[in-house]
Design a protein around this motif. Structure first.
Motif, PDB file in Angstrom:
ATOM      1  N   ASN A  44     -51.930 -13.680 115.536  1.00  0.00           N
ATOM      2  CA  ASN A  44     -52.477 -12.357 115.899  1.00  0.00           C
ATOM      3  C   ASN A  44     -54.000 -12.340 115.936  1.00  0.00           C
ATOM      4  O   ASN A  44     -54.610 -11.507 116.585  1.00  0.00           O
ATOM      5  CB  ASN A  44     -51.974 -11.286 114.917  1.00  0.00           C
ATOM      6  CG  ASN A  44     -52.312 -11.645 113.478  1.00  0.00           C
ATOM      7  OD1 ASN A  44     -51.981 -12.748 113.031  1.00  0.00           O
ATOM      8  ND2 ASN A  44     -52.985 -10.763 112.781  1.00  0.00           N
ATOM      9  N   GLY A  46     -57.791 -14.402 116.303  1.00  0.00           N
ATOM     10  CA  GLY A  46     -58.487 -15.595 116.817  1.00  0.00           C
ATOM     11  C   GLY A  46     -59.232 -16.257 115.686  1.00  0.00           C
ATOM     12  O   GLY A  46     -60.454 -16.161 115.579  1.00  0.00           O
ATOM     13  N   ALA A 139     -70.643 -10.850 115.153  1.00  0.00           N
ATOM     14  CA  ALA A 139     -70.982  -9.996 116.303  1.00  0.00           C
ATOM     15  C   ALA A 139     -70.477  -8.570 116.079  1.00  0.00           C
ATOM     16  O   ALA A 139     -71.067  -7.603 116.568  1.00  0.00           O
ATOM     17  CB  ALA A 139     -70.370 -10.584 117.568  1.00  0.00           C
ATOM     18  N   SER A 140     -69.390  -8.452 115.278  1.00  0.00           N
ATOM     19  CA  SER A 140     -68.832  -7.112 115.022  1.00  0.00           C
ATOM     20  C   SER A 140     -69.901  -6.133 114.544  1.00  0.00           C
ATOM     21  O   SER A 140     -70.014  -5.021 115.039  1.00  0.00           O
ATOM     22  CB  SER A 140     -67.732  -7.173 113.966  1.00  0.00           C
ATOM     23  OG  SER A 140     -66.709  -8.048 114.346  1.00  0.00           O
ATOM     24  N   LEU A 167     -62.222  -3.568 118.610  1.00  0.00           N
ATOM     25  CA  LEU A 167     -63.485  -3.292 117.885  1.00  0.00           C
ATOM     26  C   LEU A 167     -64.177  -2.116 118.578  1.00  0.00           C
ATOM     27  O   LEU A 167     -64.757  -1.243 117.922  1.00  0.00           O
ATOM     28  CB  LEU A 167     -64.384  -4.527 117.930  1.00  0.00           C
ATOM     29  CG  LEU A 167     -65.863  -4.365 117.581  1.00  0.00           C
ATOM     30  CD1 LEU A 167     -66.044  -4.008 116.121  1.00  0.00           C
ATOM     31  CD2 LEU A 167     -66.631  -5.644 117.921  1.00  0.00           C
ATOM     32  N   ASP A 249     -70.698  -8.587 125.769  1.00  0.00           N
ATOM     33  CA  ASP A 249     -70.049  -9.287 124.657  1.00  0.00           C
ATOM     34  C   ASP A 249     -69.688 -10.697 125.138  1.00  0.00           C
ATOM     35  O   ASP A 249     -68.734 -10.864 125.884  1.00  0.00           O
ATOM     36  CB  ASP A 249     -68.809  -8.495 124.213  1.00  0.00           C
ATOM     37  CG  ASP A 249     -68.146  -9.128 123.003  1.00  0.00           C
ATOM     38  OD1 ASP A 249     -67.637  -8.388 122.151  1.00  0.00           O
ATOM     39  OD2 ASP A 249     -68.152 -10.374 122.915  1.00  0.00           O
ATOM     40  N   TYR A 252     -67.318 -15.582 123.542  1.00  0.00           N
ATOM     41  CA  TYR A 252     -66.461 -16.721 123.944  1.00  0.00           C
ATOM     42  C   TYR A 252     -67.147 -17.602 124.988  1.00  0.00           C
ATOM     43  O   TYR A 252     -66.472 -18.311 125.743  1.00  0.00           O
ATOM     44  CB  TYR A 252     -65.125 -16.195 124.483  1.00  0.00           C
ATOM     45  CG  TYR A 252     -64.304 -15.486 123.436  1.00  0.00           C
ATOM     46  CD1 TYR A 252     -64.213 -14.097 123.427  1.00  0.00           C
ATOM     47  CD2 TYR A 252     -63.653 -16.189 122.430  1.00  0.00           C
ATOM     48  CE1 TYR A 252     -63.492 -13.428 122.448  1.00  0.00           C
ATOM     49  CE2 TYR A 252     -62.921 -15.531 121.454  1.00  0.00           C
ATOM     50  CZ  TYR A 252     -62.852 -14.152 121.465  1.00  0.00           C
ATOM     51  OH  TYR A 252     -62.139 -13.490 120.489  1.00  0.00           O
ATOM     52  N   THR A 288     -71.724 -15.149 118.541  1.00  0.00           N
ATOM     53  CA  THR A 288     -71.180 -15.346 117.191  1.00  0.00           C
ATOM     54  C   THR A 288     -70.933 -16.823 116.899  1.00  0.00           C
ATOM     55  O   THR A 288     -70.811 -17.626 117.822  1.00  0.00           O
ATOM     56  CB  THR A 288     -69.830 -14.606 117.044  1.00  0.00           C
ATOM     57  OG1 THR A 288     -69.328 -14.767 115.723  1.00  0.00           O
ATOM     58  CG2 THR A 288     -68.782 -15.175 118.006  1.00  0.00           C
ATOM     59  N   SER A 290     -68.186 -17.384 115.210  1.00  0.00           N
ATOM     60  CA  SER A 290     -66.740 -17.294 114.937  1.00  0.00           C
ATOM     61  C   SER A 290     -65.897 -17.966 116.003  1.00  0.00           C
ATOM     62  O   SER A 290     -64.715 -18.226 115.771  1.00  0.00           O
ATOM     63  CB  SER A 290     -66.320 -15.817 114.862  1.00  0.00           C
ATOM     64  OG  SER A 290     -66.977 -15.170 113.807  1.00  0.00           O
ATOM     65  N   ARG A 300     -69.252 -15.266 108.963  1.00  0.00           N
ATOM     66  CA  ARG A 300     -69.814 -13.993 109.384  1.00  0.00           C
ATOM     67  C   ARG A 300     -71.230 -14.143 109.932  1.00  0.00           C
ATOM     68  O   ARG A 300     -72.204 -13.602 109.393  1.00  0.00           O
ATOM     69  CB  ARG A 300     -69.765 -12.943 108.278  1.00  0.00           C
ATOM     70  CG  ARG A 300     -68.405 -12.776 107.614  1.00  0.00           C
ATOM     71  CD  ARG A 300     -67.245 -12.708 108.565  1.00  0.00           C
ATOM     72  NE  ARG A 300     -67.242 -11.519 109.411  1.00  0.00           N
ATOM     73  CZ  ARG A 300     -67.063 -11.545 110.721  1.00  0.00           C
ATOM     74  NH1 ARG A 300     -66.951 -12.694 111.404  1.00  0.00           N
ATOM     75  NH2 ARG A 300     -67.069 -10.422 111.422  1.00  0.00           N
ATOM     76  N   TYR A 390     -57.008 -16.429 123.936  1.00  0.00           N
ATOM     77  CA  TYR A 390     -55.786 -15.630 123.893  1.00  0.00           C
ATOM     78  C   TYR A 390     -54.944 -15.800 125.153  1.00  0.00           C
ATOM     79  O   TYR A 390     -55.475 -16.122 126.219  1.00  0.00           O
ATOM     80  CB  TYR A 390     -56.149 -14.149 123.705  1.00  0.00           C
ATOM     81  CG  TYR A 390     -57.132 -13.972 122.591  1.00  0.00           C
ATOM     82  CD1 TYR A 390     -58.492 -13.854 122.849  1.00  0.00           C
ATOM     83  CD2 TYR A 390     -56.722 -14.057 121.266  1.00  0.00           C
ATOM     84  CE1 TYR A 390     -59.413 -13.775 121.814  1.00  0.00           C
ATOM     85  CE2 TYR A 390     -57.636 -13.984 120.228  1.00  0.00           C
ATOM     86  CZ  TYR A 390     -58.975 -13.848 120.506  1.00  0.00           C
ATOM     87  OH  TYR A 390     -59.881 -13.787 119.478  1.00  0.00           O
ATOM     88  N   ARG A 444     -50.242  -9.927 122.902  1.00  0.00           N
ATOM     89  CA  ARG A 444     -51.335 -10.907 122.830  1.00  0.00           C
ATOM     90  C   ARG A 444     -51.013 -11.929 121.756  1.00  0.00           C
ATOM     91  O   ARG A 444     -50.626 -11.582 120.643  1.00  0.00           O
ATOM     92  CB  ARG A 444     -52.676 -10.261 122.498  1.00  0.00           C
ATOM     93  CG  ARG A 444     -53.850 -11.259 122.642  1.00  0.00           C
ATOM     94  CD  ARG A 444     -55.129 -10.799 122.022  1.00  0.00           C
ATOM     95  NE  ARG A 444     -55.130 -11.037 120.577  1.00  0.00           N
ATOM     96  CZ  ARG A 444     -56.218 -10.871 119.824  1.00  0.00           C
ATOM     97  NH1 ARG A 444     -57.357 -10.475 120.375  1.00  0.00           N
ATOM     98  NH2 ARG A 444     -56.166 -11.082 118.520  1.00  0.00           N
TER      99      ARG A 444
HETATM  100  C1  LIG Z   1     -64.612  -9.830 122.115  1.00  0.00           C
HETATM  101  C2  LIG Z   1     -64.971  -9.968 120.662  1.00  0.00           C
HETATM  102  N1  LIG Z   1     -66.166  -9.505 120.232  1.00  0.00           N
HETATM  103  C3  LIG Z   1     -66.523  -9.593 118.931  1.00  0.00           C
HETATM  104  C4  LIG Z   1     -65.673 -10.167 118.016  1.00  0.00           C
HETATM  105  C5  LIG Z   1     -66.131 -10.211 116.560  1.00  0.00           C
HETATM  106  O1  LIG Z   1     -66.482 -11.460 116.184  1.00  0.00           O
HETATM  107  P1  LIG Z   1     -67.240 -11.730 114.800  1.00  0.00           P
HETATM  108  O2  LIG Z   1     -66.317 -12.592 114.021  1.00  0.00           O
HETATM  109  O3  LIG Z   1     -68.507 -12.392 115.179  1.00  0.00           O
HETATM  110  O4  LIG Z   1     -67.488 -10.406 114.146  1.00  0.00           O
HETATM  111  C6  LIG Z   1     -64.421 -10.655 118.408  1.00  0.00           C
HETATM  112  C7  LIG Z   1     -63.498 -11.242 117.370  1.00  0.00           C
HETATM  113  N2  LIG Z   1     -62.172 -11.459 117.813  1.00  0.00           N
HETATM  114  C8  LIG Z   1     -61.112 -10.960 116.998  1.00  0.00           C
HETATM  115  C9  LIG Z   1     -60.963 -11.719 115.733  1.00  0.00           C
HETATM  116  O5  LIG Z   1     -59.792 -12.556 115.961  1.00  0.00           O
HETATM  117  N3  LIG Z   1     -59.053 -12.020 116.999  1.00  0.00           N
HETATM  118  C10 LIG Z   1     -59.784 -11.104 117.672  1.00  0.00           C
HETATM  119  O6  LIG Z   1     -59.436 -10.540 118.672  1.00  0.00           O
HETATM  120  C11 LIG Z   1     -64.062 -10.558 119.757  1.00  0.00           C
HETATM  121  O7  LIG Z   1     -62.867 -11.001 120.199  1.00  0.00           O
END
Ligand SMILES: Cc1ncc(COP(=O)(O)O)c(CN[C@@H]2CONC2=O)c1O
Length: 474
Positions: A44, A46, A139-140, A167, A249, A252, A288, A290, A300, A390, A444
């Protein structure tokens, strides 16, 4: 006795309105089943390392030394750590005012912000100002802060792609703003249609909403599409004409699994267009640690870059950033390492390239395995995952299944995903959690399960799905 301040009926209505499906009903049910001893495949989120992806060695070596600088004084440190990791650790420690335990500047460590600016300059071929780059706790937090800066109330609208990463919808709800949807076209590989955008803006304005910003997620989550340069030029022209700030954003940007549409940043396209747009269009770009082949979600670390934002607004953003004192410092070092990785000739370069290339090539193969797996299933169609992490297949639910969902008091794709979870342990997120056109259903999943496990997971999915369709088809 009046309700207490934190009784449900007393709390902020916007808190109650916000929803975040990525860790919603399905995730909670999967966690319950896991506690009961059922093997769950959590696809569920990423969250690559949670699904077995190994961290890149070099960044961990550097941050380990930064976290434990006394190791640098150990005569045997060179036996355990490569010389370039030792040098890099000293480089970052010299930037912190007192090591990783000290607050940094509220905008992030200046030296790291400079490295981010240099990365952006190398990537795009245009200047980037470290003073307009803020490091954030993922990035959140950057997205939330910028939306907070824009949204002053219900009358402020944000154009958000549907399906979208929640988000955005959750934060807009929290802030009491208005989400203005623009639907991506699934039959055009989740393409973006400017006429759809214009229609959405006009409908919102008709309702008295001032549309102030537009979000693009490139590559897309959950949809995985990569925007072409032509798409980005259209979007920037649209933002210029409609007086919108563009929120790009781009978390990725390293996750690209096809060669037709390589990643190109909104910043680069904006600068390529030239004046007046390159001087006028306001753009905030997010990134990010992440995602990509780093997958360091738990650290983070993130940043946003501001383009064409007036100094007095930058000052306000800085003031609000100061309230949280400091972005987390170890993650800032991960960010510095991500934008400034080992170079050819460095001791760790070959290992770094081997590890990162290996991850990315495997993700590309897994994207293909998953897409083909879904498309081999009855009543399932799935666009290829061009980027991100995804897969977002459309599940064509028979009317009797929709009726059964209704009887169970569930949204149809929630009903389907719960049945999938119970039958196979595969934990997904229903498409309704991302938004979708009326009467069309999706789920998803991530392309993150280990490559060697992928065929068995797809077989398990296919068996469940085809039995489900058999059960509910007329
Ligand atoms: C499009 C997008 N923007 C920002 C973030 C936030 O990333 P940070 O970790 O930097 O805050 C995510 C995280 N993706 C989430 C986390 O895992 N699955 C998701 O859909 C994302 O998919």
């Amino acid at each position: 006795m009046p309700p207490k301040p934190l009784d449900y009926e007393s709390i902020n209505e916007n808190v109650k309105k916000s929803q975040y499906a990525v860790r919603g009903e399905l995730y909670l049910r999967a966690s319950e089943l896991q506690k009961e001893g059922k093997k769950i495949i959590f696809t569920n989120v990423g969250n690559p390392h949670a699904l077995g992806q190994k961290p890149l060695s070099f960044p961990r070596q550097v941050v380990a030394l930064c976290q434990a600088p006394f190791l640098l004084d150990d005569p045997n440190v060179g036996l355990l750590f490569p010389a370039d990791a030792i040098a890099k650790a000293k480089h970052y420690l010299s930037m912190t005012g007192g090591g990783l335990g000290a607050y940094s500047d509220s905008r992030g460590i200046p030296g790291v912000r400079k490295e981010v600016a240099e990365f952006i300059q190398r990537r795009d071929g245009y200047p980037s100002d470290p003073e307009l780059i803020y490091l954030t706790d993922g990035a959140s937090k950057g997205v939330m802060q910028i939306l907070q800066t824009i949204i002053g109330g219900q009358g402020d609208g944000i154009l958000v792609p549907v399906p979208q990463y929640p988000l955005y919808s959750a934060t807009i709800a929290l802030l009491g703003g208005s989400l203005v949807p623009y639907y991506l076209e699934e039959t055009a590989n989740w393409g973006l249609d400017i006429n759809e955008l214009r229609q959405s803006v006009n409908q919102a304005r008709y309702k008295g909403i001032t549309v102030k910003a537009m979000v693009i997620i490139n590559p897309g989550n959950p949809t995985g599409q990569c925007l072409s340069e032509a798409n980005l030029r259209e979007v920037l022209q649209f933002c210029f004409e409609e007086n919108l700030v563009l929120l790009g954003d781009e978390v990725y940007q390293q996750n690209i699994y096809q060669d037709e549409r390589p990643f190109v940043s909104a910043k680069k396209v904006l600068m390529d267009i030239g004046p007046p747009l390159s001087k006028e269009v306001q753009l905030i770009s997010f990134h990010t640690v992440s995602k990509g082949y780093w997958g360091e979600c738990g650290q983070r670390g993130g940043y946003f870059e501001m383009t064409n934002i007036p100094p007095e607004t930058v000052d306000q953003i800085y003031k609000v950033a100061s309230i949280s004192l400091s972005p987390n410092v170890p993650a800032q070092i991960f960010m510095g390492l991500m934008v400034n990785p080992p170079k050819p000739g460095d001791i760790s370069y070959d290992q770094f390239v081997r590890e990162s290339k290996g991850i990315l090539e495997s993700l590309r193969r897994r994207a293909r395995i998953m897409t083909d797996g879904f498309n081999s299933c009855r009543n399932v169609v799935c666009n290829f995952t061009e980027g991100a992490m995804y897969s977002f297949p459309q599940i064509r639910l028979p009317p009797r299944a929709i009726e059964a969902a209704k009887q169970a008091g569930k949204v149809p794709d929630v009903f389907y995903c719960l049945k999938l979870l119970e039958a196979t342990g595969i934990s997904t997120v229903p498409g309704s959690g991302f938004g979708q056109k009326e009467g069309v259903f999706h789920l998803r999943t991530t392309i993150l399960p280990a490559e060697e496990d992928m065929p068995a997971i797809m077989d398990s999915f296919k068996k469940f799905n085809d039995d489900f369709m058999e059960q509910y088809e007329d």
